[in-house]
Enzyme design. Structure first.
Site, PDB file in Angstrom:
ATOM      1  N   CYS A  85      -5.611  -7.428 -32.929  1.00  0.00           N
ATOM      2  CA  CYS A  85      -6.222  -6.107 -33.034  1.00  0.00           C
ATOM      3  C   CYS A  85      -7.307  -6.023 -31.956  1.00  0.00           C
ATOM      4  O   CYS A  85      -8.136  -6.929 -31.852  1.00  0.00           O
ATOM      5  CB  CYS A  85      -6.828  -5.902 -34.420  1.00  0.00           C
ATOM      6  SG  CYS A  85      -7.798  -4.379 -34.544  1.00  0.00           S
ATOM      7  N   ASP A 121      -2.339  -9.531 -35.680  1.00  0.00           N
ATOM      8  CA  ASP A 121      -1.396  -8.549 -36.209  1.00  0.00           C
ATOM      9  C   ASP A 121      -0.013  -9.185 -36.131  1.00  0.00           C
ATOM     10  O   ASP A 121       0.376  -9.716 -35.090  1.00  0.00           O
ATOM     11  CB  ASP A 121      -1.406  -7.263 -35.387  1.00  0.00           C
ATOM     12  CG  ASP A 121      -2.647  -6.428 -35.630  1.00  0.00           C
ATOM     13  OD1 ASP A 121      -3.092  -6.375 -36.790  1.00  0.00           O
ATOM     14  OD2 ASP A 121      -3.158  -5.832 -34.672  1.00  0.00           O
TER      15      ASP A 121
END
Length: 165
Positions: A58, A65
């Site tokens: 992120c 992620d």
């Protein structure tokens, strides 16, 4: 070209596959991507590549992620070599980018690399804060049948939505 000549030519086209060692890059490195010749360019056929353990960061929180990437394409002259794709996708592991940006960057890199007849990259990112994000990139050569395919798949994208996580 006989089968032995084909195998020798294909082996010369790629450097990662069969290498005695694997060097992983921890920052975005599109130069890792390699191609080999499609021996059936006169035919339209699908190639589907699933990357079930894709990881990036992120850009705001630096938290990882996770997601699945589905790459579908109809090759023309060149095809992507799968080990080089694996190493390229791994190079996103420390790359802080939003899901939509990652999917578009990968799609554009693959189009520049292969110039396929048709290509789509679907990102199925795992939920974060109870929301999962599924961006899709698509590209079609200028021929009508590929533009129609792109339009059809775009308009019908969510008829069978996928759920991840």
């Amino acid at each position: 070209m006989d089968e032995q000549e084909y195998k020798e030519k294909r082996a010369q086209e790629v450097s990662q596959l069969g290498a005695g060692h694997t060097e992983y890059k921890y920052e975005y490195t599109p130069e890792l991507l390699e191609t080999f010749e499609n021996v059936h360019p006169e035919m339209d056929y699908w190639v589907t590549l699933n990357a079930d353990e894709f990881t990036s960061l992120c850009p705001k929180t630096n938290q990882p992620d996770f997601g699945t990437l589905i790459i579908n394409y109809i090759p023309d002259v060149k095809m992507v070599e799968s080990k080089s794709l694996k190493l390229y996708l791994f190079s996103f592991i420390n790359s802080g980018e939003f899901h939509e940006d990652v999917v578009n960057k990968i799609g554009k890199d693959l189009v520049a690399l292969m110039q396929p007849k048709y290509l789509e990259v679907v990102g199925l990112f795992y939920p974060r804060g109870n929301i999962s994000i599924h961006p899709t990139f698509s590209y079609a050569k200028e021929e009508d049948k590929y533009k129609e395919l792109e339009k059809h798949r775009f308009l019908n994208r969510n008829l069978n939505p996928q759920r991840v996580g």
